[in-house]
Design a protein around this motif. Structure first.
Motif, PDB file in Angstrom:
ATOM      1  N   GLU A  37     -11.728 -37.324  -3.422  1.00 50.41           N
ATOM      2  CA  GLU A  37     -10.594 -36.439  -3.114  1.00 50.41           C
ATOM      3  C   GLU A  37     -10.857 -35.033  -3.623  1.00 50.41           C
ATOM      4  O   GLU A  37     -10.635 -34.051  -2.918  1.00 50.41           O
ATOM      5  N   GLU A  38     -11.346 -34.963  -4.871  1.00 46.90           N
ATOM      6  CA  GLU A  38     -11.574 -33.648  -5.477  1.00 46.90           C
ATOM      7  C   GLU A  38     -12.681 -32.871  -4.774  1.00 46.90           C
ATOM      8  O   GLU A  38     -12.686 -31.646  -4.786  1.00 46.90           O
ATOM      9  N   GLN A  39     -13.613 -33.590  -4.161  1.00 47.30           N
ATOM     10  CA  GLN A  39     -14.674 -32.901  -3.399  1.00 47.30           C
ATOM     11  C   GLN A  39     -14.177 -32.443  -2.035  1.00 47.30           C
ATOM     12  O   GLN A  39     -14.694 -31.509  -1.458  1.00 47.30           O
ATOM     13  N   THR A  40     -13.142 -33.124  -1.522  1.00 47.79           N
ATOM     14  CA  THR A  40     -12.655 -32.835  -0.164  1.00 47.79           C
ATOM     15  C   THR A  40     -11.522 -31.828  -0.160  1.00 47.79           C
ATOM     16  O   THR A  40     -11.454 -30.954   0.714  1.00 47.79           O
ATOM     17  N   TYR A  41     -10.620 -31.943  -1.138  1.00 48.58           N
ATOM     18  CA  TYR A  41      -9.384 -31.143  -1.118  1.00 48.58           C
ATOM     19  C   TYR A  41      -9.298 -30.213  -2.320  1.00 48.58           C
ATOM     20  O   TYR A  41      -9.819 -30.525  -3.400  1.00 48.58           O
ATOM     21  N   SER A  42      -8.552 -29.112  -2.122  1.00 52.53           N
ATOM     22  CA  SER A  42      -8.328 -28.185  -3.235  1.00 52.53           C
ATOM     23  C   SER A  42      -7.405 -28.833  -4.271  1.00 52.53           C
ATOM     24  O   SER A  42      -6.686 -29.804  -3.957  1.00 52.53           O
ATOM     25  N   LYS A  43      -7.392 -28.268  -5.469  1.00 56.46           N
ATOM     26  CA  LYS A  43      -6.510 -28.779  -6.532  1.00 56.46           C
ATOM     27  C   LYS A  43      -5.046 -28.695  -6.086  1.00 56.46           C
ATOM     28  O   LYS A  43      -4.232 -29.565  -6.405  1.00 56.46           O
ATOM     29  N   VAL A  44      -4.707 -27.627  -5.369  1.00 56.74           N
ATOM     30  CA  VAL A  44      -3.318 -27.437  -4.922  1.00 56.74           C
ATOM     31  C   VAL A  44      -2.927 -28.543  -3.947  1.00 56.74           C
ATOM     32  O   VAL A  44      -1.847 -29.135  -4.065  1.00 56.74           O
ATOM     33  N   VAL A  45      -3.800 -28.844  -3.009  1.00 58.43           N
ATOM     34  CA  VAL A  45      -3.505 -29.901  -2.024  1.00 58.43           C
ATOM     35  C   VAL A  45      -3.294 -31.231  -2.744  1.00 58.43           C
ATOM     36  O   VAL A  45      -2.315 -31.943  -2.484  1.00 58.43           O
TER      37      VAL A  45
END
Ligand code: FES
Length: 147
Positions: A21-29
Motif C-alpha cells: 500500500e505504501e509503495q502504491t499510495y501516498s500517505k494522505v490517500v
C-alpha cells in the motif's frame, strides 16, 4: 505452537499488505481510506448526487445546505480504496464552502489534495467530483422549482 506460527504468518502478511500500500499510495490517500470519517449518508440531506462510473462503481454524495453554504456532507461508495479516499477528502474539502466554490472543485484539485493517485485510479477522483456536481445541480433544480 501452531497458533504462534499462524500469528507470525498473519503478521508477515499484514506487513506485506501495508508495504505494498505504501509503495502504491501516498500517505494522505492511506490516511483517508483507513479512516473515512465522512462515509455514510446524511439523515436529512438537501440534495444527493449519485453517479456510476465506467468501472461499475457508484459514488453517492449527500449535502446539507444553509444559505447557499454546505454545512455538512457525506459520501457512500461501493468502490475501491482510492474511491474511499476521494470521497472522504472531497467531503472534507467542501464542508463550509459556498455552493459556487464547491462546484469549482475539480478532479485535478482533488488529486492534488490527495498527493496524487496511481494513473489507473485517476477516474476515482472524477467519479467523486461528478457525484458532487450532480448533488449541487440537483439542489439548484429543486430551488428553482420551489421559487
Ligand atoms: Fe472504480 Fe475506483 S476503481 S471508482
Amino acid at each position: 505452537m501452531v497458533e504462534d506460527e499462524l500469528e507470525t504468518t498473519i503478521k508477515k502478511l499484514q506487513k506485506k499488505i501495508d508495504d505494498d500500500e505504501e509503495q502504491t499510495y501516498s500517505k494522505v490517500v492511506i490516511r483517508e481510506y483507513r479512516n473515512p470519517a465522512n462515509f455514510g449518508v446524511l439523515k436529512h440531506p438537501n440534495a444527493v448526487g449519485i453517479i456510476k462510473g465506467p468501472c461499475g462503481d457508484t459514488m453517492k454524495i449527500s449535502i446539507e445546505v444553509i444559505d447557499g453554504q454546505i454545512q455538512d456532507a457525506r459520501f457512500w461508495t461501493d468502490g475501491c480504496g482510492a474511491t474511499l479516499a476521494c470521497g472522504n477528502m472531497l467531503t472534507k474539502t467542501i464542508i463550509g464552502k459556498t455552493l459556487r466554490a464547491a462546484n469549482k472543485v475539480n478532479s485535478k484539485q482533488l488529486l492534488d489534495d490527495l498527493d496524487g493517485l496511481p494513473k489507473e485510479h485517476d477516474h476515482c477522483a472524477l467519479l467523486a467530483v461528478n457525484a458532487l456536481h450532480e448533488a449541487i445541480n440537483n439542489y439548484e433544480i429543486q430551488e428553482k422549482v420551489r421559487v
